[in-house]
Write an enzyme that holds these catalytic residues in place. Structure first.
Site, PDB file in Angstrom:
ATOM      1  N   HIS A  13      -8.510 -12.966  59.360  1.00 57.93           N
ATOM      2  CA  HIS A  13      -8.127 -14.302  58.917  1.00 57.93           C
ATOM      3  C   HIS A  13      -7.033 -14.821  59.834  1.00 57.93           C
ATOM      4  CE1 HIS A  13      -9.725 -13.161  54.694  1.00 57.93           C
ATOM      5  NE2 HIS A  13     -10.637 -13.833  55.376  1.00 57.93           N
TER       6      HIS A  13
ATOM      7  N   GLU B 114      -3.353 -14.533  58.822  1.00 55.07           N
ATOM      8  CA  GLU B 114      -2.888 -13.230  58.351  1.00 55.07           C
ATOM      9  C   GLU B 114      -2.677 -12.365  59.584  1.00 55.07           C
ATOM     10  OE1 GLU B 114      -5.518 -11.818  55.269  1.00 55.07           O
ATOM     11  OE2 GLU B 114      -5.605 -13.807  54.359  1.00 55.07           O
TER      12      GLU B 114
ATOM     13  N   HIS C  29      -5.077  -6.996  56.523  1.00 55.38           N
ATOM     14  CA  HIS C  29      -4.909  -8.351  56.014  1.00 55.38           C
ATOM     15  C   HIS C  29      -3.470  -8.575  55.562  1.00 55.38           C
ATOM     16  CE1 HIS C  29      -9.254  -9.651  55.584  1.00 55.38           C
ATOM     17  NE2 HIS C  29      -9.373  -8.367  55.877  1.00 55.38           N
TER      18      HIS C  29
ATOM     19  N   GLU D 152      -3.983  -4.654  52.585  1.00 60.46           N
ATOM     20  CA  GLU D 152      -3.117  -5.836  52.468  1.00 60.46           C
ATOM     21  C   GLU D 152      -1.687  -5.367  52.709  1.00 60.46           C
ATOM     22  OE1 GLU D 152      -4.371  -8.761  51.869  1.00 60.46           O
ATOM     23  OE2 GLU D 152      -6.352  -8.394  51.000  1.00 60.46           O
TER      24      GLU D 152
END
Length: 487
Positions: free
Chosen positions: A104, A107, A232, A323
């Site tokens: 992304h 990110e 991410h 994440e």
């Protein structure tokens, strides 16, 4: 953010030095231009990343190899650096591992961490025992940016995931409209979320596969990857498959459970507990906390077309979604601390590629057998694990005793019970070969298992049509109101 066609090669924060080392053959070789204090903690643009990777590949040519797996929509290379004793080609018995960052556009921490990891591995090889063992036993592939177009157009807004700051996003859409949305969100150049663009085993589609996604899908066909993670931001948690469900047997309570759920939980905990704080399960602003810092993907939120499920189901590669920061675009001043928080976990996770069992399936003449099915009793994978062109299989398994059945058309099936030790400490899974014998029967059990994956992959059309693509503003509005800010 620095952009444009900068020609600067000042990636490092300190002086150069030259020293002599010896490789495993005892030959001496020189590392001219090595810097001793490492890569700068800042956001390098795509031109600088390419220059840095080419310099690394040239300086450390004995154990690195740089190649592109394709191009982005705007024509930027999707650079992959391979590190290992034999970086240019696979060797039997050496597992393939990969990290993917910056899927992304906004990110960005993963992109920074993977560049720092490259710097750490190249400088530590043959001097740091852990790094040396990793590179001697594993072929490591690092794709720092899967979405370089998105990175170049992203703003430095600290957005969060799972509907975070929804009122703020709505206000921004109202006051600043498309331009702010285009700077802030995660899409590629065509306004598509790459982590919703892969084929999904639980639901059919007929969507256009983006260039970046096609590049990764083709990449998975060229290497037998065993373990992977994609990096991410927007939360701090390790997420594991499945991300989706169609309400079948995989749906257990609020989770979508794979046949290898025990292994995925182990892998997720390996990262979260080696990380400095992920295992504490602390929440990011208005998000919920996560017990032990891990979560089943679907129990967090349903995701159709995700990369980690595609890796696991179709490429027999175990993948986690990591994440790594509450803020999607952390201030540069926080990057050194975030690197120190993640470095031990990034290294420990790579070591987990040596879990379980590995080996070859051979025929009666000792010739490798491709596409033999290697099944573990009690684990009915949607697409069965199979041997590659070298007759190799890799099966991540926790320590224990397992019943393994090998089948191939025209051969008698083999079933063996094998005790599997913990391999990562020794940097090697248990090696065990199977030798098949030709069947005298015209119909064998192996003949009924050769449908390697009974699920259709919907590729969609090959070319983009402007009429089919939503505007960035429409896509961003949908993202806000349908919680697509999830990672």
């Amino acid at each position: 953010m620095q952009q444009g066609n900068s020609t600067s090669t000042d990636f490092y924060s300190t002086r150069e030095k030259t020293r002599e080392r010896s490789d495993n053959t005892g030959d001496s070789w020189s590392l001219a231009g090595e810097r001793n204090l490492g890569l700068e903690f800042r956001y390098h643009n795509s031109v600088e990343v390419g220059q840095y990777l080419r310099e690394v590949s040239k300086t450390y040519s004995k154990f690195t190899y740089l190649h592109s797996i394709g191009q982005s929509v705007e024509g930027r290379e999707l650079w992959v650096l391979i590190l290992g004793q034999n970086p240019r080609q696979h060797r039997t018995g050496i597992p393939e591992f990969k990290y993917v960052g910056n899927m992304h556009g906004n990110e960005v921490l993963g992109r920074v961490l993977l560049l720092q990891l490259i710097d750490y591995l190249t400088k530590g090889y043959l001097s740091d025992p852990l790094v040396t063992k990793l590179l001697n036993s594993t072929r490591i592939h690092i794709l720092p940016s899967m979405n370089p177009d998105g990175f170049e157009s992203a703003g430095r807004d600290c957005l969060y995931s799972q509907g975070r700051d929804m009122n703020r996003m709505t206000d921004l859409l109202s006051s600043e409209g498309e331009n702010h949305c285009q700077r802030s969100v995660r899409f590629n150049k065509n306004g598509v979320d790459l982590n919703r663009n892969f084929p999904d085993v639980f639901s059919s589609d007929n969507i256009v596969r983006e260039k970046e996604v096609v590049a990764v899908m083709n990449w998975l066909k060229t290497e037998t990857f065993v373990l992977s993670a994609n990096l991410h931001g927007g939360a701090v948690v390790a997420s594991y498959p499945y991300d989706n469900t169609n309400g079948g047997d995989e749906l257990q309570g609020v989770s979508s459970i794979s046949p290898d759920n025990d292994i995925f939980i182990h892998l997720a905990k390996n990262y979260s507990f080696t990380h400095s704080s992920m295992h504490k399960g602390e929440s990011c602003y208005d998000t919920k906390g996560f017990t032990d810092g891990i979560t089943n993907g679907y129990s967090w939120y349903a995701l159709k077309g995700g990369m980690q499920d595609y890796n696991y189901v179709w490429a027999q590669c175990f993948e986690l979604t990591l994440e790594l920061s509450c803020c999607k675009f952390p201030p540069e001043s926080e990057l050194p601390g975030l690197w120190e928080a993640n470095k031990p976990a990034l290294l420990a996770y790579m070591q987990q590629v040596h879990l379980g069992l590995k080996g070859q399936v051979l025929d009666s003449n000792g010739i490798p057998v491709q596409n033999a099915i290697v099944e573990v009793k009690g684990r009915r994978n949607l697409c069965p694990f199979r041997t590659d062109v070298n007759g190799e299989y890799y099966r991540l398994l926790m320590p224990g005793t397992y019943t393994i059945t090998v089948t191939h058309l025209g051969h008698d099936p083999i079933t063996e019970t094998i005790s599997v030790p913990y391999g990562p400490d020794k940097f090697s899974a248990l090696a065990h070969d199977f030798q098949l014998q030709r069947s005298s029967s015209s119909s064998t059990p192996g003949a009924t298992t050769q449908n390697l994956c009974p699920y259709t992959v919907y590729q969609g059309s090959e070319n983009h049509s402007a009429a089919l693509l939503p505007s960035t503003f429409i896509a961003c509005t949908a993202l806000v109101f349908h919680r697509l800010l999830l990672c």
